[in-house]
Design a protein around this motif. Structure first.
Motif, short mmCIF file in Angstrom:
data_model
loop_
_atom_site.label_atom_id
_atom_site.label_comp_id
_atom_site.label_asym_id
_atom_site.label_seq_id
_atom_site.Cartn_x
_atom_site.Cartn_y
_atom_site.Cartn_z
N GLU A 1 0.85 -1.20 0.00
CA GLU A 1 0.00 0.00 0.00
C GLU A 1 0.87 1.24 0.00
O GLU A 1 1.91 1.29 0.65
CB GLU A 1 -0.92 0.00 1.22
N GLY A 2 0.43 2.25 -0.76
CA GLY A 2 1.11 3.53 -0.83
C GLY A 2 2.25 3.59 -1.84
O GLY A 2 2.83 4.65 -2.06
N GLN A 3 2.56 2.47 -2.47
CA GLN A 3 3.67 2.46 -3.42
C GLN A 3 3.24 2.97 -4.80
O GLN A 3 2.05 3.10 -5.09
CB GLN A 3 4.23 1.04 -3.57
N ILE A 4 4.25 3.19 -5.62
CA ILE A 4 4.03 3.49 -7.03
C ILE A 4 4.52 2.28 -7.82
O ILE A 4 5.67 1.85 -7.67
CB ILE A 4 4.77 4.76 -7.48
N ALA A 5 3.62 1.72 -8.62
CA ALA A 5 3.94 0.54 -9.42
C ALA A 5 3.86 0.91 -10.90
O ALA A 5 3.13 1.83 -11.28
CB ALA A 5 2.97 -0.59 -9.10
N LEU A 6 4.60 0.18 -11.70
CA LEU A 6 4.66 0.42 -13.14
C LEU A 6 4.27 -0.86 -13.86
O LEU A 6 4.86 -1.91 -13.62
CB LEU A 6 6.09 0.83 -13.50
N ASP A 7 3.24 -0.77 -14.70
CA ASP A 7 2.79 -1.91 -15.51
C ASP A 7 3.18 -1.63 -16.95
O ASP A 7 2.54 -0.85 -17.65
CB ASP A 7 1.29 -2.09 -15.35
#
Length: 185
Positions: free
Chosen positions: A38-44
């Motif tokens: 939670e709270g992270q930045i993810a890249l797809d």
């Protein structure tokens, strides 16, 4: 990626990327759940119609974000529509990349390249750009289809990834796939 060309899977075949069978075989929570908080930045990367992006948006929670990258505007529009219906639109940042450049500004905690690295013409440039957007200790999960990417080709991709300053952590088990989890050191 059934029914996809040797280049990029066309938006006209997006239905094949978003089925209950695929969810059973490649459940995003089982594949990415241990790496996204939670709270992270993810890249797809190569997000297509958002099969992983929507689940990743749930994983990052209200304070997190998912940057969903694709070269086809039609795929991104499908993602926008689906994320709106799912109530996740505020967590997803759709980004249209160029064929030779991702072009994002965000630094990310986790990046997913699922069944798409084999479609990239310049793997060194691509993986270098991905690595440059990982935060310290940021992780990259590369997953490629066994039926399309040979072990020597996958090992070659891994060598390129390691040459960008990433370090291999493990080889997670993903059904019908070759996978490697890397960390920025």
């Amino acid at each position: 990626m059934a029914n996809c060309s040797t280049d990029v899977c066309s938006y006209k075949r997006a239905w094949a990327l978003d089925t209950w069978v695929r969810n059973y075989i490649h459940n995003p929570y089982k594949i990415c759940g241990d790496y996204i908080k939670e709270g992270q930045i993810a890249l797809d990367l190569g997000c297509g119609p958002g099969f992983f992006s929507l689940s990743m948006a749930e994983m990052v929670g209200e304070k997190g974000r998912v940057v969903s990258v694709d070269i086809q505007e039609e795929m991104l529009q499908m993602l926008r529509d689906k994320s709106e219906r799912a109530g996740l639109r505020s967590r997803i940042i759709p980004h249209k990349s160029q064929p030779d450049k991702i072009g994002i500004s965000e630094m990310v905690d986790f990046a997913l390249a699922f069944y798409m690295v084999h479609e990239v013409p310049d793997k060194k440039s691509f993986l270098s750009e991905v690595a440059s957007h990982l935060k310290p200790d940021g992780r990259l999960l590369i997953v490629e289809p066994k039926f399309h990417v040979s072990k020597p080709d996958f090992d070659s991709t891994l060598r390129v990834a390691l040459s960008t300053g990433l370090k291999q952590i493990c080889e997670p088990k993903v059904l019908f796939s070759r996978a490697v989890l890397l960390v920025k050191v």
